[in-house]
Enzyme design. Structure first.
Site, PDB file in Angstrom:
ATOM      1  N   CYS A 182     -27.150 -70.271   6.983  1.00 13.18           N
ATOM      2  CA  CYS A 182     -25.976 -71.098   6.711  1.00 13.18           C
ATOM      3  C   CYS A 182     -25.075 -70.306   5.757  1.00 13.18           C
ATOM      4  CB  CYS A 182     -26.361 -72.472   6.170  1.00 13.18           C
ATOM      5  SG  CYS A 182     -27.066 -72.492   4.508  1.00 13.18           S
ATOM      6  N   ARG A 201     -28.512 -76.246   4.072  1.00 17.12           N
ATOM      7  CA  ARG A 201     -28.881 -76.405   5.476  1.00 17.12           C
ATOM      8  C   ARG A 201     -29.974 -75.438   5.935  1.00 17.12           C
ATOM      9  NH1 ARG A 201     -22.919 -76.089   7.911  1.00 17.12           N
ATOM     10  NH2 ARG A 201     -22.678 -74.792   6.055  1.00 17.12           N
ATOM     11  N   ASP A 235     -21.364 -79.017   7.074  1.00 13.35           N
ATOM     12  CA  ASP A 235     -21.570 -78.573   5.692  1.00 13.35           C
ATOM     13  C   ASP A 235     -21.676 -79.806   4.814  1.00 13.35           C
ATOM     14  OD1 ASP A 235     -21.646 -77.371   3.223  1.00 13.35           O
ATOM     15  OD2 ASP A 235     -19.787 -76.247   3.477  1.00 13.35           O
TER      16      ASP A 235
END
Length: 163
Positions: free
Chosen positions: A9, A15, A127
């Site tokens: 990420c 993430r 995000d």
């Protein structure tokens, strides 16, 4: 031979460590932990050396996953030792494919949600860094859903049954 997967990420604190933790758990449940390794990295180095975002750690722990993590930046040289590079969103996918030294390496990069048939036309794990805890819960749901298909694909590669 060990099959190596790296989840990527942006900053490697939300993430991608969540995805790596969930996938490692799936690999262990499948009895493949002696043949498959999973880790994570970020496209940027802003958080190198930091642990996972506390919200990531909290959600992982609440759902029975491990949360030990140290952020690092993805390096182009890693492509040589990796079998699969899993991007968490389309921006990461593009950045990683640009970073790939060869076309073969670029083909190793896939979007996580491409392994979830229910994802439809929404390939990105959003995000969640600037949001609340509910975004981390939603991220976990997306990661868990995609991990089933990803595990099936990796198992087929490891067991030599890939088409």
């Amino acid at each position: 031979m060990t099959y190596r997967v790296c989840f990527v990420c942006t900053g490697n604190i939300c993430r991608s460590p969540m995805a790596a933790s969930v996938f490692r758990a799936r690999v262990a449940e499948a009895g493949l932990d002696d043949r498959v390794e999973a880790d994570s990295a970020g496209t940027g180095g802003w958080h190198e050396g930091d642990g996972a975002d506390p919200r990531t750690a909290r959600v992982l722990e609440e759902h029975g996953y491990g949360s030990e993590h140290t952020a690092r930046r993805f390096q182009a040289s890693w492509f040589a030792r990796l079998d699969l590079v899993i991007a968490l969103d389309s921006g990461h996918l593009k950045a990683l494919r640009r970073l790939a030294p060869t076309e073969e390496d670029a083909r190793k990069v896939r979007l996580l949600r491409s392994f979830d048939p229910a994802a439809g036309d929404d390939p990105d794990v959003p995000d969640l860094y600037y949001g609340g805890l509910d975004g981390f819960e939603e991220c976990l749901e997306m990661v868990e859903a995609a991990s089933t298909g990803l595990l099936a694909a990796v198992r087929a590669e490891v067991e030599g049954t890939a088409a």
